[in-house]
Motif scaffolding. Structure first.
Motif: not given
Length: 223
Positions: A117-129
């Protein structure tokens, strides 16, 4: 109006470590999900529903990402499955190094299904495998149906969209028609599931899909 686009490949070290983590997970036969969404979308509530529906037949574990607290991890721990809390100290996403450290604290021999469960965010997590087999984004009815076009990378890079809080749609001006249109313009292959954590609507089909996907990708060990 002038637009400035900034593109930098600053993620190579993360990708390299993510690939090493992926080898470990594949060797152990672990199917891994990266669960994404904005704060308040209901990621943890969705996860609780998945655990309730799947833990009896599937060995599960969770890596829980948060800025500072352990509140969500405590909710998952109460479900009776292994959970590792990762506090980022203010960083807006998890990365491969954090996942690598967390994996050292899990008995992967007993795990068939790992949810990050990633940190709540619609920007930064999209870029990290994060070495995931599947990316799932949770979007709640209360957020509005404009989010896919406002944050396209998240939806372009996800495999599944969970539309949460369907029980509230009658109280909003959320347009499912516009949502489906916008999603198809960004990612025509994205699977969409409409669910309600309050009523349990939609989770039977979602869980069946996840189990089948894990089997298809060879991520499930023999029971």
């Amino acid at each position: 109006m002038k637009q400035i686009q900034v593109k930098k490949n600053i993620l190579q070290s993360n990708d390299d470590l993510a690939e090493k983590n992926r080898v470990i997970l594949e060797e152990k036969g672990v199917f891994t999900i990266n669960l994404l969404g904005s704060p308040g979308a209901g990621k943890t509530s969705v996860l609780e529903q998945l655990i309730g529906n799947m833990k009896a037949s599937t060995g599960m574990a969770v890596i829980e990402g948060d800025l500072y607290t352990t509140k969500d991890a405590e909710r998952i721990e109460a479900q009776g499955i292994p959970v590792i809390q990762v506090n980022t100290g203010g960083a807006c996403h998890l990365d491969a190094a954090m996942i690598s450290e967390a994996l050292h604290h899990l008995d992967l021999e007993k795990i068939r299904f790992l949810v990050i469960e990633n940190v709540g965010n619609l920007v930064c997590p999209a870029s990290y495998d994060l070495s995931e087999d599947m990316r799932i984004t949770v979007l709640s009815i209360t957020e509005g149906n404009d989010k896919p076009l406002k944050y396209p990378s998240m939806f372009q890079r996800s495999d599944v969209l969970i539309v949460n809080k369907m029980d509230l749609i009658q109280f909003t001006n959320f347009s499912m028609e516009e949502l489906y249109r916008d999603i198809r313009s960004l990612n025509e292959d994205m699977k969409i599931f409409e669910v309600s954590c309050r009523t349990g609507e939609g989770f039977y089909d979602l869980c069946r899909f996840l189990k089948q996907s894990a089997m298809n990708k060879g991520g499930q060990k023999d029971a």
